[in-house]
Structures are given as C-alpha cells and as structure tokens.
Design a protein around this motif. Structure first.
Motif, short mmCIF file in Angstrom:
data_model
loop_
_atom_site.label_atom_id
_atom_site.label_comp_id
_atom_site.label_asym_id
_atom_site.label_seq_id
_atom_site.Cartn_x
_atom_site.Cartn_y
_atom_site.Cartn_z
N PHE A 181 72.02 58.78 1.04
CA PHE A 181 71.89 57.59 1.87
C PHE A 181 71.56 58.05 3.29
N CYS A 182 70.53 57.44 3.87
CA CYS A 182 70.14 57.82 5.22
C CYS A 182 69.40 56.66 5.89
N ASP A 183 69.26 56.75 7.20
CA ASP A 183 68.47 55.77 7.93
C ASP A 183 67.29 56.49 8.55
N ILE A 184 66.13 55.83 8.53
CA ILE A 184 64.89 56.44 9.03
C ILE A 184 64.17 55.43 9.91
N MET A 185 63.73 55.91 11.06
CA MET A 185 62.98 55.07 12.00
C MET A 185 61.52 55.49 12.00
N SER A 186 60.62 54.52 12.02
CA SER A 186 59.20 54.81 12.05
C SER A 186 58.72 55.02 13.49
N ARG A 187 57.59 55.69 13.63
CA ARG A 187 57.01 55.88 14.95
C ARG A 187 56.61 54.54 15.56
N ILE A 214 55.00 56.82 7.88
CA ILE A 214 55.52 56.58 6.53
C ILE A 214 56.89 57.26 6.44
N GLN A 215 57.93 56.49 6.56
CA GLN A 215 59.27 57.05 6.72
C GLN A 215 59.73 57.90 5.54
N GLU A 216 59.42 57.47 4.32
CA GLU A 216 59.98 58.13 3.15
C GLU A 216 59.15 59.29 2.61
N ALA A 217 57.99 59.56 3.21
CA ALA A 217 57.05 60.53 2.64
C ALA A 217 57.66 61.90 2.43
N LEU A 218 58.39 62.42 3.41
CA LEU A 218 58.95 63.76 3.30
C LEU A 218 59.92 63.86 2.14
N TYR A 219 60.72 62.84 1.92
CA TYR A 219 61.76 62.87 0.90
C TYR A 219 61.15 62.76 -0.49
N MET A 251 58.58 35.87 12.13
CA MET A 251 57.23 35.91 12.70
C MET A 251 56.83 37.31 13.19
N LEU A 252 57.79 38.22 13.25
CA LEU A 252 57.50 39.57 13.75
C LEU A 252 56.65 40.34 12.74
N PRO A 253 55.83 41.30 13.20
CA PRO A 253 55.02 42.12 12.28
C PRO A 253 55.90 42.85 11.27
N LYS A 254 55.43 42.91 10.04
CA LYS A 254 56.20 43.59 8.99
C LYS A 254 56.48 45.04 9.37
N LYS A 255 55.51 45.71 10.01
CA LYS A 255 55.69 47.10 10.40
C LYS A 255 56.85 47.26 11.37
N LEU A 256 57.11 46.22 12.15
CA LEU A 256 58.21 46.28 13.10
C LEU A 256 59.53 45.98 12.41
N VAL A 257 59.58 44.92 11.64
CA VAL A 257 60.81 44.51 10.98
C VAL A 257 61.27 45.56 9.97
N ASP A 258 60.31 46.24 9.35
CA ASP A 258 60.65 47.27 8.37
C ASP A 258 60.51 48.68 8.96
N GLY A 259 60.68 48.79 10.26
CA GLY A 259 60.50 50.09 10.91
C GLY A 259 61.77 50.89 11.10
N PHE A 260 62.92 50.28 10.82
CA PHE A 260 64.19 50.99 10.92
C PHE A 260 65.02 50.57 9.71
N ASN A 261 65.04 51.42 8.70
CA ASN A 261 65.57 51.06 7.39
C ASN A 261 66.67 52.01 6.93
N VAL A 262 67.46 51.51 6.01
CA VAL A 262 68.42 52.33 5.28
C VAL A 262 67.85 52.62 3.91
N TYR A 263 67.82 53.91 3.56
CA TYR A 263 67.26 54.36 2.28
C TYR A 263 68.33 54.90 1.37
N HIS A 264 68.16 54.63 0.09
CA HIS A 264 68.97 55.25 -0.96
C HIS A 264 68.02 56.01 -1.87
N PHE A 265 68.14 57.34 -1.84
CA PHE A 265 67.34 58.21 -2.70
C PHE A 265 68.23 58.86 -3.75
N ALA A 266 67.60 59.28 -4.85
CA ALA A 266 68.30 60.08 -5.87
C ALA A 266 67.47 61.32 -6.15
#
Length: 275
Positions: A181-187, A214-219, A251-266
């Motif tokens: 579980f981690c949080d990732i912020m986009s540029r 692309i926040q998740e690319a490295l993982y 009304m905000l741009p999707k890139k902005l609203v989805d620019g700071f997310n919590v990720y669950h990876f396995a």
C-alpha cells in the motif's frame, strides 16, 4: 529530528485534526499524544492548507480501509511500515503483527509515549538511519514470513528514482509474495497544486523528488499487479471534508483529481517466473 522525519509532525497533525473534527474518518485518538510542543509548533505552519490536509486525511483513511479488508481475510499477517512516523495502527487495529521502521528519534519518541508493551497486537519498532544503514539488513529477519503487507505512506515523494528502485529491489528480493500500500503523486498534480505546500516542506529540508506522469509505471515494471487505486481528492470530496463543493470537484480535470492516489499492489514472484 532530521528534516525528513519532521514531516512526521505534518502527517500526525493531519490525523489529530481529523480526530478532533465532528465526523472523523480515521479517529486517531493517539495522534495528539505524539505531537507535544515541538510537533504543535511545526503544525501551525501547515494547518491552513485545507485541501492538502483533507487529501492526506483521505490517504490515511484509504490505507486503513485497504488494510482492514486484507487483514479480515489474512489475520495472521505481518504489516511492515517503512518510514512509519507516528503511525498508531498497531494500537487502533485488532489484529496483525506490526513492524514499524523509522529513524531513531521517531522510534525513541514513540517508545516513550506508547511503548510496544501496551499494544494488544504484537509490535516491534526498529530504528534505522536511512543514510548509513541498509533497509535490507533490518528486514531480513522477516523474509521467511508469509502474508506480508508493506505500507509506504508519505514516503515515495521524498525518494529519487534510484532510491525507489533500491527500495523495490529490497522488497521484491526479500518478500517473494507480498501486498504493498502506498500513495503516489503525479508531476501534473504537483505542478498545478502540490507545489504550494511543497515550498514549506522544502524550506525544512524535505523536497519532493522525481515525480512522473504515470504514477504506477515503475511498480508495474517490477512485476507488481495493480489491485486497486483510489483518488484522495475524490475520497475527500465524497466524505464531505474537501474544502470545495462536490460539483466543483467533478468539474476539475481528471488528471488533477486522479493525480494523488492511494495504490494497492500485489507481488508474487512465482507467478512471474511462470509467465
């Protein structure tokens, strides 16, 4: 404390603010215990950043929810918090074995305020100087455990790409199967809104580093599978704690609203070997 560790006061202040609100999301009653005069003085500089505070409350809430769901299925899990700060989940949750890793000053204060012996769950705290000691050495004793869950909360934005790769090298080498579980912020998010509060972190010696589009690319490149991703902005808005009307957020741009997310990876090395 060292500069990066000072950000632990910010995260703790966020949870304290939530706990003192009328309708807390996480209800971390322990947060205020850790603050003290030093923490409260540091927090004064940040408490007026209403949107970042709401987003970080949502971040903690989302990781709480993800952990609770996973622990409900795997009660005999070992949860490892790297850069744990003043996290109190070991005391707030009713299951799991907890390993908290952070710099000596943080661990010392935590042991003074809430010693592990008072925790109903098994709790181990490990001090590490991230500049001179290897995380792999600290984590090696747990490499044979099953049901490993790693939490990197409020950590990745302070690491360079090289440091992130070293971290992922360590995690994937030691734990052939684990959840992350981690949080990732986009540029983009940083450039549009994140830079405002960042100026204050940077003044205290804690600048953000190497943010990407692309926040998740490295993982994914390491073989992680994306299980879930949740926007902290959407969550804060949906829970009614974001300082803007919901229709404005929509009304905000999707890139902005989805620019700071919590990720669950396995991660599962066996699956990768057979692909």
């Amino acid at each position: 404390m060292k500069p990066v560790s000072q950000t632990a006061w910010y995260c703790c202040g966020v949870r304290m603010t939530d706990a003192e609100s009328k309708n807390p999301l996480t209800g971390d009653a322990y947060a205020k215990l850790f603050m003290g005069d030093e923490g409260l003085a540091y927090w004064q500089e940040f408490r007026h950043f209403k949107a970042p505070v709401a987003s970080n409350i949502a971040r903690h809430y989302l990781i709480d929810a993800g952990l609770q769901e996973l622990l409900a299925r795997q009660q005999a899990s070992t949860v490892i918090l790297v850069g744990a700060g003043f996290d109190s989940r070991a005391f707030r949750f009713n299951t799991g074995e907890w390993i908290e890793i952070d710099e000596p000053a943080v661990i010392e204060r935590k042991n003074e305020i809430l010693p592990p012996i008072k925790c109903s769950n098994m709790l181990t705290r490990i001090a590490i100087d991230f500049t001179t000691e290897k995380l792999s050495d600290k984590l090696a004793p747990y490499s044979t455990r099953e049901n490993i869950i790693i939490v990197l909360e409020g950590v990745l934005m302070y690491l360079t790409d090289a440091e992130k790769k070293t971290l992922l090298d360590t995690l994937t080498a030691l734990f052939p199967k684990h959840h992350l579980f981690c949080d990732i912020m986009s540029r983009y998010f940083f450039d549009k809104v994140g830079h405002r509060i960042h100026k204050h972190f940077a003044m205290h010696g804690s600048p953000f580093k190497d943010l990407h589009a692309i926040q998740e690319a490295l993982y994914l490149s390491y073989g992680y599978t994306l299980i879930d991703v949740q926007s902290t902005i959407r969550t804060a808005s949906g829970k009614g704690i974001f300082p803007a009307p919901k229709f404005i957020v929509r009304m905000l741009p999707k890139k902005l609203v989805d620019g700071f997310n919590v990720y669950h990876f396995a991660y599962n090395r066996q699956v990768l070997l057979h692909q």
